[in-house]
Motif scaffolding. Structure first.
Motif, PDB file in Angstrom:
ATOM      1  N   ILE A  20      14.296  -3.049   8.128  1.00 28.21           N
ATOM      2  CA  ILE A  20      12.769  -2.842   8.777  1.00 28.21           C
ATOM      3  C   ILE A  20      12.539  -4.229   8.670  1.00 28.21           C
ATOM      4  O   ILE A  20      12.208  -4.965   7.493  1.00 28.21           O
ATOM      5  N   GLU A  21      12.164  -4.930   9.892  1.00 26.43           N
ATOM      6  CA  GLU A  21      11.562  -6.364   9.815  1.00 26.43           C
ATOM      7  C   GLU A  21      11.088  -6.726  11.211  1.00 26.43           C
ATOM      8  O   GLU A  21      11.177  -6.001  12.225  1.00 26.43           O
ATOM      9  N   GLN A  22      10.507  -7.818  11.054  1.00 23.97           N
ATOM     10  CA  GLN A  22       9.653  -8.224  12.467  1.00 23.97           C
ATOM     11  C   GLN A  22      10.877  -8.476  13.799  1.00 23.97           C
ATOM     12  O   GLN A  22      11.895  -8.895  13.169  1.00 23.97           O
ATOM     13  N   SER A  27       9.085  -2.958  18.074  1.00 26.81           N
ATOM     14  CA  SER A  27       8.983  -2.268  16.655  1.00 26.81           C
ATOM     15  C   SER A  27       9.651  -3.168  15.501  1.00 26.81           C
ATOM     16  O   SER A  27      10.627  -3.592  15.702  1.00 26.81           O
ATOM     17  N   LEU A  28       9.043  -2.721  14.380  1.00 28.33           N
ATOM     18  CA  LEU A  28       9.488  -3.266  13.074  1.00 28.33           C
ATOM     19  C   LEU A  28      10.747  -2.384  12.767  1.00 28.33           C
ATOM     20  O   LEU A  28      11.763  -3.049  12.153  1.00 28.33           O
ATOM     21  N   TYR A  56      16.096   0.299   5.003  1.00 29.23           N
ATOM     22  CA  TYR A  56      16.127  -0.922   4.210  1.00 29.23           C
ATOM     23  C   TYR A  56      17.252  -1.831   4.278  1.00 29.23           C
ATOM     24  O   TYR A  56      18.239  -1.281   4.005  1.00 29.23           O
ATOM     25  N   PRO A  66       4.593 -10.226   7.406  1.00 25.87           N
ATOM     26  CA  PRO A  66       4.235  -8.709   6.535  1.00 25.87           C
ATOM     27  C   PRO A  66       5.014  -7.561   7.619  1.00 25.87           C
ATOM     28  O   PRO A  66       5.307  -7.597   8.498  1.00 25.87           O
ATOM     29  N   GLY A  67       5.578  -6.589   6.754  1.00 28.44           N
ATOM     30  CA  GLY A  67       6.328  -5.708   6.992  1.00 28.44           C
ATOM     31  C   GLY A  67       7.680  -5.626   7.340  1.00 28.44           C
ATOM     32  O   GLY A  67       8.468  -4.889   7.933  1.00 28.44           O
ATOM     33  N   SER A  68       8.036  -6.785   6.621  1.00 24.83           N
ATOM     34  CA  SER A  68       9.558  -6.967   6.626  1.00 24.83           C
ATOM     35  C   SER A  68      10.127  -7.092   5.315  1.00 24.83           C
ATOM     36  O   SER A  68      10.521  -8.160   4.640  1.00 24.83           O
TER      37      SER A  68
END
Length: 227
Positions: A20-22, A27-28, A56, A66-68
């Motif tokens: 889950i990353e930029q 999409s993340l 993950y 953020p969100g990574s």
């Protein structure tokens, strides 16, 4: 109960790995989405079991986005080994990790060590986007293909209502990423793309996809000699 019945006739298991990353304007969950889908489309016609993608992974260089989130390398290696231990105890003997994120290669040492300790099992690791067939198609279409570029812009990784930039972004020096702290990585990349066009026609990306599915299916069917 269905898995018990499956194990009576087959010992193969496909384990997709994501992150889950930029991904700039995508999409993340790009890496999780793609690893899951390519594994399922490859395995479904031949009846091989596919697990949900591990969401993950290892992405410390994107920590300023953020969100990574990231795992530590030792945590990730231990996690993969624990999964292999658990599934081997249940009767699975052939494992194909279909990886969707380059940073996850840091976990391969743990997988290789596990394989050395379990000679009655076979473990394969496949970076689906880096396969020979996939790269051949990419080179024909547009070799400037990297993280968050057209290469990952599939109908199923786009965000509703988000328009992609039309320009071609200069390619970043990827070798620098792991030498910089996260704040400097963000200053270097800006929106997060590593460069190239943000999108190409669907007919182009679907050619890439078909090559990826075919390559994963070949490994599931015939890729168990050696490590």
């Amino acid at each position: 109960m269905q898995v018990e019945e499956y194990l009576e006739r087959d010992d193969r298991l496909v384990v997709p790995l994501g992150s889950i990353e930029q991904h700039a304007y995508l999409s993340l969950g790009v890496d999780r989405i793609l690893s899951q889908r390519v594994a399922e489309e490859a395995a479904e016609p031949i009846g091989v079991l596919v697990l949900p993608s591990l969401p993950y992974g290892l992405t410390p260089y994107f920590a300023a986005y953020p969100g990574s989130p990231t795992l530590r390398v030792d945590t990730y290696r231990a996690l993969l080994r624990d999964l292999l231990d658990s599934f081997a105890d249940q009767g699975f003997r052939r494992f194909l990790f279909v990886n969707g994120h380059g940073g996850n290669d840091g976990g391969r040492a743990g997988v290789d060590a596990w394989q050395d300790e379990h000679r009655d099992c076979r473990v394969r690791w496949h970076n689906w986007w880096a396969g020979t067939r996939v790269r051949g198609v990419v080179e024909e279409i547009d070799p400037d293909a990297s993280h968050a570029s057209w290469f990952e812009n599939f109908p199923w990784t786009r965000l509703a209502g988000v328009e992609q930039p039309h320009e071609k972004k200069p390619m970043a020096d990827v070798s620098r990423l792991r030498e910089l702290d996260p704040a400097d990585v963000r200053r270097l990349l800006g929106d997060g793309s590593l460069g190239g066009l943000y999108e190409r026609p669907d007919e182009d990306v679907l050619r890439v996809w078909e090559a990826g599915v075919a390559e994963v299916r070949e490994l599931i069917e015939n890729g168990w000699d050696g490590r």
